[in-house]
Scaffold this active site. Structure first.
Site, mmCIF file in Angstrom:
data_model
loop_
_atom_site.group_PDB
_atom_site.id
_atom_site.type_symbol
_atom_site.label_atom_id
_atom_site.label_comp_id
_atom_site.label_asym_id
_atom_site.label_seq_id
_atom_site.Cartn_x
_atom_site.Cartn_y
_atom_site.Cartn_z
ATOM 1 N N LYS A 1 -11.524 3.826 -2.840
ATOM 2 C CA LYS A 1 -11.468 2.364 -2.689
ATOM 3 C C LYS A 1 -11.294 2.046 -1.205
ATOM 4 C CE LYS A 1 -9.169 -1.728 -4.590
ATOM 5 N NZ LYS A 1 -8.717 -2.329 -3.323
ATOM 6 N N ALA B 1 -26.897 8.574 25.493
ATOM 7 C CA ALA B 1 -27.691 8.158 26.657
ATOM 8 C C ALA B 1 -29.167 8.038 26.288
ATOM 9 C CB ALA B 1 -27.507 9.155 27.800
ATOM 10 N N ARG C 1 -17.651 -11.874 0.212
ATOM 11 C CA ARG C 1 -17.281 -12.106 -1.186
ATOM 12 C C ARG C 1 -16.759 -13.522 -1.376
ATOM 13 N NH1 ARG C 1 -12.789 -12.251 -4.401
ATOM 14 N NH2 ARG C 1 -13.086 -11.564 -6.545
ATOM 15 N N LEU D 1 -11.136 -6.301 -9.924
ATOM 16 C CA LEU D 1 -10.817 -5.303 -10.942
ATOM 17 C C LEU D 1 -9.353 -5.378 -11.333
ATOM 18 C CD1 LEU D 1 -12.653 -2.149 -9.519
ATOM 19 C CD2 LEU D 1 -13.481 -3.739 -11.256
ATOM 20 N N LYS E 1 -14.712 4.003 -12.979
ATOM 21 C CA LYS E 1 -15.642 3.224 -13.795
ATOM 22 C C LYS E 1 -16.225 4.096 -14.903
ATOM 23 C CE LYS E 1 -17.189 0.661 -9.696
ATOM 24 N NZ LYS E 1 -18.313 0.464 -8.759
ATOM 25 N N TYR F 1 -30.393 7.577 23.252
ATOM 26 C CA TYR F 1 -30.514 6.442 22.336
ATOM 27 C C TYR F 1 -30.582 5.137 23.131
ATOM 28 C CZ TYR F 1 -29.416 3.104 18.638
ATOM 29 O OH TYR F 1 -29.464 2.042 17.772
ATOM 30 N N CYS G 1 15.564 -32.134 12.436
ATOM 31 C CA CYS G 1 15.652 -30.724 12.840
ATOM 32 C C CYS G 1 14.328 -30.296 13.473
ATOM 33 C CB CYS G 1 15.954 -29.849 11.628
ATOM 34 S SG CYS G 1 15.894 -28.085 11.974
ATOM 35 N N CYS H 1 18.869 -26.701 5.639
ATOM 36 C CA CYS H 1 19.229 -27.712 6.627
ATOM 37 C C CYS H 1 18.638 -29.024 6.130
ATOM 38 C CB CYS H 1 18.642 -27.352 7.994
ATOM 39 S SG CYS H 1 18.812 -28.686 9.205
ATOM 40 N N GLU I 1 -18.615 -2.276 1.058
ATOM 41 C CA GLU I 1 -17.412 -2.594 1.817
ATOM 42 C C GLU I 1 -17.667 -2.314 3.289
ATOM 43 O OE1 GLU I 1 -13.269 -3.819 0.867
ATOM 44 O OE2 GLU I 1 -15.072 -3.570 -0.351
#
Length: 669
Positions: free
Chosen positions: A116, A35, A137, A84, A287, A37, A428, A423, A171
């Protein structure tokens, strides 16, 4: 309030709200109520509206969403966003460790392991500390400008704690609790729900209206520094610390490991902890921490040698198979699909799973009523793994594929060397509907606004039965359909009209001739130039064309040796659909002023529409030179799918990189 006082108060509110955002969305430690904020935000919005001369692009108020966009502009990444290599078990991780140590002569190596995040990869560009652009990306070379939507994500700082110029990558994701709330709202409104948090995040970020993205409560973890001016950071772990100091949200669960045993222990730990997180993860990224060692190891054709992504095993669950339904594709293939008692798999409710063909049903001895193990292949496509025979009661029913098409009752056939039943009735309805969906798709006629849902509506309303029927659609007909208003109907009619100007190769691919993909369609279009010339071609003529084999030649001749097809082509002519090749032929390139003249070009990866040999001929005909490796003298790299080491070399030498779409645009100018 005087202008001076208003300016001072605006600055105070911005500082205050930026602090609140950082505490809540980055530190996860809110210091004020929602509130309070909101009160401060509303005061800021009001003051900025009353004093527009003090408006700033990095004001916290931009996070509520701005102007609706018409389209996402394309962005070429300064350095490619590479994928990767994958590891799926402990053995793969040990092989990775062995390759790394061999590559650096058994020097001391330290790894950094990170969760990840299962979201949408994006890049963030800052100039002197100010957020200026964000992009998806895309294909790794070219993405889309989603700056306005990213500004609505409170975990992304609009101004950094230092006036530094850099590109960060991370991400964007939707927390699980936000995903549940969003789908509940969609269900209440009678809308389709999102399949999983990743799809929800991607769908939210790609909204043309930033206000929609602002309501979706997205977040983001930054996982890397692509480049930074006037600063050298010796390790990946230190770059993450630096990003955190600048105000970015980095994942706190990373860990440095001295041995592969420690890496394996970390993987096992988070495989157990995974369900307790408020965001989806689908693996662990490992990594080499030392940047100098990363550069020494380099990359392969597909991925860096210094990193790997461990993918968690697909979640397997048990449920009951209650039935088997059939679908008919555009080529007439009849595919069985398992109907299941609803069960949650990898974050989504699964009700159906592919059974592929009759042979698989026999091989796995799948019966209606069986309890089966289900997983998502690649965490995406549900499939039946096996039957739990111990749970059989004897009441299960064996399933036998029908002898006649479920859509038109025509007799099904199994062609030589095929496992699928087909078929072969050209009228069709199921095949026609699927064929229409293919005809309007991106690589074919590319009619914006015509997807599977609208095609199904038009088909069910009996407005369309052939490809040509699309060109007789009226706005009045569209207004009779659900979810169509004046604007959307007008836009679709115009999109259909625009498609008449497509080059011949798009029409050829859209027709769905058996064995003819997008690349072959372009080859035929360039060789014959007109539809009439192709229709008259014999099998022998077709086989003289490079890369056209006997099977494809026979298929093309058989397709055009059909009165219904010839009638369709006549209708296209009457509606004004272009049936000539609009691209540039190699023979015509000699006298064309071209971007490629005098340029050195490198081709890498798989080109979908135009093969690399054909692309090489066209570049050379335009005065360019094609080489096999990237160096300081290279002017351009054209990158298709699965491009790898040459992209890294392009980044090293600051060489411009295009994707195939951008390359084709330049060729066809």
């Amino acid at each position: 309030m005087s202008k001076e006082i208003a300016k001072k108060r605006i600055e105070e509110l911005r500082d205050l709200l930026n602090t609140f955002n950082y505490q809540y969305h980055v530190l996860d430690n809110p210091s004020v109520s929602d509130a309070e904020y909101d009160r401060n935000m509303q005061e800021l919005i009001k003051l900025e509206a009353e004093n527009p001369e003090f408006m700033s692009e990095d004001s916290p108020s931009v996070r509520v969403g701005g102007t609706v966009l018409d389209i996402f502009e394309k962005v070429t990444h300064k350095s490619p966003m590479l994928s990767l290599g994958n590891a799926f078990n402990e053995g793969d991780l040990r092989d990775f460790d062995r390759r790394v140590r061999q590559g650096i002569d058994d020097a001391n190596v330290r790894y950094i392991c990170e969760l990840k995040i299962d979201g949408l990869a994006v890049s963030l560009h800052y100039e002197k500390g100010r957020f200026i652009q964000g992009a998806t990306r895309g294909d790794g070379v070219t993405g889309e400008d989603i700056t306005q939507n990213l500004k609505t994500i409170k975990a992304i700082p609009l101004r950094l704690n230092e006036e530094v110029t850099l590109e960060a990558r991370g991400e964007a994701y939707m927390p699980k609790r936000s995903f549940v709330k969003l789908n509940e709202e969609k269900e209440q409104n009678g809308e389709d729900v999102f399949a999983n948090p990743r799809n929800a995040a991607a769908g939210s970020i790609r909204q043309l209206d930033p206000k929609i993205a602002a309501k979706r409560n997205l977040s983001m973890f930054v996982y890397g520094l692509a480049n930074v001016e006037e600063k050298t950071i010796p390790s990946h772990s230190e770059s993450l610390d630096f990003l955190g100091e600048l105000g970015f949200k980095t994942n706190p669960n990373r860990r440095t490991c001295e041995t592969i045993e420690e890496v394996i222990a970390y993987v096992e730990e988070w495989q157990e902890k995974r369900p307790h997180l408020d965001y989806e993860i689908d693996g662990i990224v490992i990594k080499v921490d030392d940047v100098a060692l990363q550069e020494s190891l380099g990359t392969t054709a597909k991925s860096p040698r210094w990193a790997i992504a461990y993918k968690f095993p697909a979640e397997e669950v048990v449920t009951r198979l209650t039935g088997i339904e059939l679908s008919v594709g555009r080529t007439g293939v009849v595919t069985p699909t398992a109907e299941l008692e609803p069960v949650r798999v990898a974050g989504t409710i699964v009700r159906r799973a592919s059974l592929h063909n009759e042979d698989l049903i026999r091989e796995k001895d799948i019966r209606i009523g069986d309890y089966v193990v289900v997983k998502k292949a690649g965490d995406i496509i549900p499939e039946v793994v096996n039957v739990i025979f111990d749970k059989r009661t004897g009441e299960e029913e064996e399933y036998h594929m029908p002898t006649h098409c479920p859509a038109c009752e025509s007799e099904l056939v199994r062609l030589e060397e095929e496992v699928a039943l087909r078929c072969i009735n050209p009228t069709c309805p199921a095949q026609i509907r699927e064929g229409l969906i293919h005809f309007v798709s991106r690589n074919a006629m590319n009619i914006d606004g015509l997807g599977e849902r609208v095609i199904t509506q038009l088909f069910d309303a009996d407005y369309i039965r052939t490809f040509a029927d699309l060109y007789s659609l009226t706005k009045e007909q569209l207004l009779q359909l659900e979810r169509f208003g004046e604007k959307s109907a007008t836009n679709l009619v115009q999109a259909i009209e625009n498609s008449k100007e497509n080059s011949l190769e798009r029409l050829l691919f859209g027709l769905g001739i058996r064995h003819v993909g997008a690349k072959a369609a372009r080859t035929f279009a360039e060789h014959f130039e007109t539809m009439d010339a192709l229709v008259k071609a014999t099998e022998e003529e077709l086989k003289t064309i490079n890369e056209i084999g006997e099977k494809m030649a026979q298929s093309v001749v058989a397709y055009f040796d059909n009165e219904d097809v010839l009638e369709l082509l006549q209708q296209f002519k009457e509606y004004g659909v272009n049936m000539t090749y609009k691209g540039i032929k190699i023979a015509d390139l000699q006298n064309v002023e071209s971007y490629f003249a005098g340029k050195t070009v490198v081709l890498t990866g798989k080109l979908e529409v135009m093969g690399r040999s054909e692309a090489k001929k066209k570049i050379e005909a335009l005065g360019g030179k094609v080489t096999g490796s990237v160096s300081k003298s290279t002017d351009l790299v054209v990158a298709g799918e699965a491009a790898g080491s040459k992209l890294a070399q392009a980044e090293k030498h600051n060489v411009e990189v295009w994707n195939e779409e951008r390359f084709l645009q330049e060729l066809n100018k």
